[in-house]
Scaffold this active site. Structure first.
Site, PDB file in Angstrom:
ATOM      1  N   GLU A 135     -85.257  13.274  24.113  1.00 13.25           N
ATOM      2  CA  GLU A 135     -86.431  13.684  24.495  1.00 13.25           C
ATOM      3  C   GLU A 135     -87.559  13.974  23.451  1.00 13.25           C
ATOM      4  O   GLU A 135     -88.735  13.809  23.425  1.00 13.25           O
ATOM      5  CB  GLU A 135     -86.299  15.057  25.390  1.00 13.25           C
ATOM      6  N   GLU A 155     -77.741  14.731  30.790  1.00 13.11           N
ATOM      7  CA  GLU A 155     -77.896  16.142  31.515  1.00 13.11           C
ATOM      8  C   GLU A 155     -77.361  16.053  32.963  1.00 13.11           C
ATOM      9  O   GLU A 155     -76.696  17.066  33.357  1.00 13.11           O
ATOM     10  CB  GLU A 155     -79.498  16.325  32.021  1.00 13.11           C
TER      11      GLU A 155
HETATM   12  N1  COA Z   1     -74.368  22.357  21.048  1.00 20.00           N
HETATM   13  C1  COA Z   1     -73.689  23.220  20.197  1.00 20.00           C
HETATM   14  N2  COA Z   1     -72.927  22.692  19.224  1.00 20.00           N
HETATM   15  C2  COA Z   1     -72.791  21.301  19.090  1.00 20.00           C
HETATM   16  C3  COA Z   1     -73.225  20.633  20.298  1.00 20.00           C
HETATM   17  C4  COA Z   1     -74.029  20.949  20.955  1.00 20.00           C
HETATM   18  N3  COA Z   1     -74.757  20.395  22.084  1.00 20.00           N
HETATM   19  N4  COA Z   1     -72.850  19.337  19.662  1.00 20.00           N
HETATM   20  C5  COA Z   1     -72.264  19.250  18.495  1.00 20.00           C
HETATM   21  N5  COA Z   1     -72.215  20.641  18.305  1.00 20.00           N
HETATM   22  C6  COA Z   1     -71.210  21.256  17.519  1.00 20.00           C
HETATM   23  C7  COA Z   1     -69.742  21.274  17.948  1.00 20.00           C
HETATM   24  O1  COA Z   1     -69.334  22.308  18.275  1.00 20.00           O
HETATM   25  C8  COA Z   1     -69.220  21.237  16.046  1.00 20.00           C
HETATM   26  O2  COA Z   1     -69.106  22.511  15.480  1.00 20.00           O
HETATM   27  P1  COA Z   1     -67.768  22.984  15.112  1.00 20.00           P
HETATM   28  O3  COA Z   1     -67.477  22.176  13.801  1.00 20.00           O
HETATM   29  O4  COA Z   1     -68.308  24.580  14.510  1.00 20.00           O
HETATM   30  O5  COA Z   1     -66.919  23.153  16.096  1.00 20.00           O
HETATM   31  C9  COA Z   1     -70.098  20.300  15.328  1.00 20.00           C
HETATM   32  O6  COA Z   1     -71.473  20.413  15.972  1.00 20.00           O
HETATM   33  C10 COA Z   1     -69.662  18.841  15.416  1.00 20.00           C
HETATM   34  O7  COA Z   1     -69.525  18.356  16.538  1.00 20.00           O
HETATM   35  P2  COA Z   1     -67.848  17.615  16.987  1.00 20.00           P
HETATM   36  O8  COA Z   1     -68.194  17.662  18.342  1.00 20.00           O
HETATM   37  O9  COA Z   1     -66.971  18.045  16.334  1.00 20.00           O
HETATM   38  O10 COA Z   1     -68.310  16.033  16.508  1.00 20.00           O
HETATM   39  P3  COA Z   1     -67.890  14.732  17.323  1.00 20.00           P
HETATM   40  O11 COA Z   1     -68.346  13.616  16.289  1.00 20.00           O
HETATM   41  O12 COA Z   1     -66.730  14.722  17.530  1.00 20.00           O
HETATM   42  O13 COA Z   1     -68.655  14.625  18.788  1.00 20.00           O
HETATM   43  C11 COA Z   1     -70.587  14.804  20.226  1.00 20.00           C
HETATM   44  C12 COA Z   1     -70.048  14.484  18.591  1.00 20.00           C
HETATM   45  C13 COA Z   1     -72.016  14.778  20.110  1.00 20.00           C
HETATM   46  C14 COA Z   1     -69.981  13.776  21.014  1.00 20.00           C
HETATM   47  C15 COA Z   1     -69.968  16.130  20.618  1.00 20.00           C
HETATM   48  O14 COA Z   1     -70.104  17.306  19.702  1.00 20.00           O
HETATM   49  C16 COA Z   1     -70.486  16.476  22.057  1.00 20.00           C
HETATM   50  O15 COA Z   1     -70.131  15.950  23.188  1.00 20.00           O
HETATM   51  N6  COA Z   1     -71.317  17.354  22.023  1.00 20.00           N
HETATM   52  C17 COA Z   1     -72.391  17.985  23.323  1.00 20.00           C
HETATM   53  C18 COA Z   1     -73.256  16.899  23.564  1.00 20.00           C
HETATM   54  C19 COA Z   1     -73.811  17.370  24.904  1.00 20.00           C
HETATM   55  O16 COA Z   1     -73.398  17.398  26.036  1.00 20.00           O
HETATM   56  N7  COA Z   1     -75.120  17.730  24.839  1.00 20.00           N
HETATM   57  C20 COA Z   1     -75.984  18.262  25.736  1.00 20.00           C
HETATM   58  C21 COA Z   1     -76.843  17.426  26.333  1.00 20.00           C
HETATM   59  S1  COA Z   1     -77.697  17.860  27.967  1.00 20.00           S
END
Ligand code: COA
Length: 281
Positions: A135, A155
């Protein structure tokens, strides 16, 4: 409670800084998301800092163009799903919904300060660009993506409406059908697909993103500021007609879903890495 009144930016060193502004020679203001270890996850505090920096940029005539970029391997992985809960409270469901509505309206005001900057904004996007990250990129005037960029509005998978107008802006760029397809499914698309849908203007190799975005920014900065700002204002007056009224509806939709039981289920399921069981309540 969220901090809606503070007008200070935290020190770079205390870990609370979410965005940094560097004014470079050549009229480029570089606005950098600087929480790479959390993939630049976005919070209420990020919105507060964005609003303060937008106010600074607006009146800085040494900045002719803004380059919006992010540190690390991801542009922004969406809303901070690990931020402490209970940022907004209320004694009843109605009061919580009302309080969320005002909270989201406050966030929209910060985003409006950014999206409505007189100076054109070029966004450089790499890696994950999810939810509010997508966004935010859509609030820029021009988007350059690295070929490893991944875009999605997840979302609805978490139980919440798209809350900052990203779906409306996709409708503007790609058409309402694509906006609905992406927001209703939450599907991810790559940089090539985003380019075909007119959501990004240029795709580069991952190692060339910064240079490519700077070339575009420098080209704009070299042009006459009164002209470039007029062009932005005129196109937005046409392309964003109706956006303000729709965003008010977005704020209410966000409040409605943010206070639902489904969002709790969505977040819990995400944390437990299982499919959510939504009941529409
Ligand atoms: N909020 C808070 N922390 C987040 C985050 C989020 N939306 N996305 C990633 N992070 C953090 C992870 O917790 C991790 O922190 P840590 O090392 O302290 O545990 C770090 O960022 C790296 O993320 P990680 O999940 O290890 O990387 P990845 O490459 O395996 O996966 C994603 C990447 C983006 C697919 C995964 O992090 C994810 O699904 N994030 C949430 C996405 C989401 O649903 N966002 C909301 C949209 S409405």
């Amino acid at each position: 409670m969220i901090d809606t009144t503070g007008n200070e930016l935290p020190d770079d060193k205390d870990g609370e800084r979410r965005l940094r502004l560097d004014v470079e020679g050549g009229g480029i203001g570089v606005l950098t998301l600087c929480r790479p270890e959390k993939l630049n996850a976005w919070s209420w505090e990020s919105s507060r800092q964005l609003g303060l920096l937008a106010d600074r940029i607006r009146f800085d005539d040494t900045i002719r163009v803004v380059l919006l970029r992010a540190e690390g391997r991801a542009f922004c992985a969406g809303i901070d799903i690990k931020a402490p809960g209970g940022a907004i409270t209320g004694r009843t469901g109605s009061e919580r919904t009302r309080n969320y509505y005002e909270g989201i309206r406050w966030v929209h005001e910060r985003f409006r300060a950014f999206a409505g900057l007189p100076q054109p904004v070029v966004a450089a996007v790499q890696g994950y660009c999810l939810g509010v990250g997508f966004e935010l990129a859509l609030m820029a005037d021009v988007r350059i993506a690295a070929d490893d960029a991944v875009f999605a509005l997840p979302e609805a998978r978490l139980g919440v409406a798209v809350d900052a107008g990203g779906d409306l802006r996709i409708a503007r760029e790609a058409g309402a059908g694509w906006a609905k397809f992406l927001a209703l499914t939450g599907r991810r698309i790559d940089a090539g697909a985003a380019h075909r849908l007119n959501l990004v203007q240029q795709v580069t190799g991952a190692g060339e993103l910064d240079d490519a975005a700077r070339i575009v920014a420098a080209e704009i900065a070299a042009n006459a500021p009164l002209a470039t700002q007029s062009i932005k204002r005129d196109i937005d007056a046409f392309a964003d007609a109706g956006l303000g009224a729709a965003l008010d509806r977005v704020a209410m939709s966000a409040a409605l879903t943010l206070t639902s039981e489904d969002i709790r289920e969505g977040y819990t399921a995400k944390a437990e890495r299982r499919a959510p069981r939504f009941e529409g309540k």
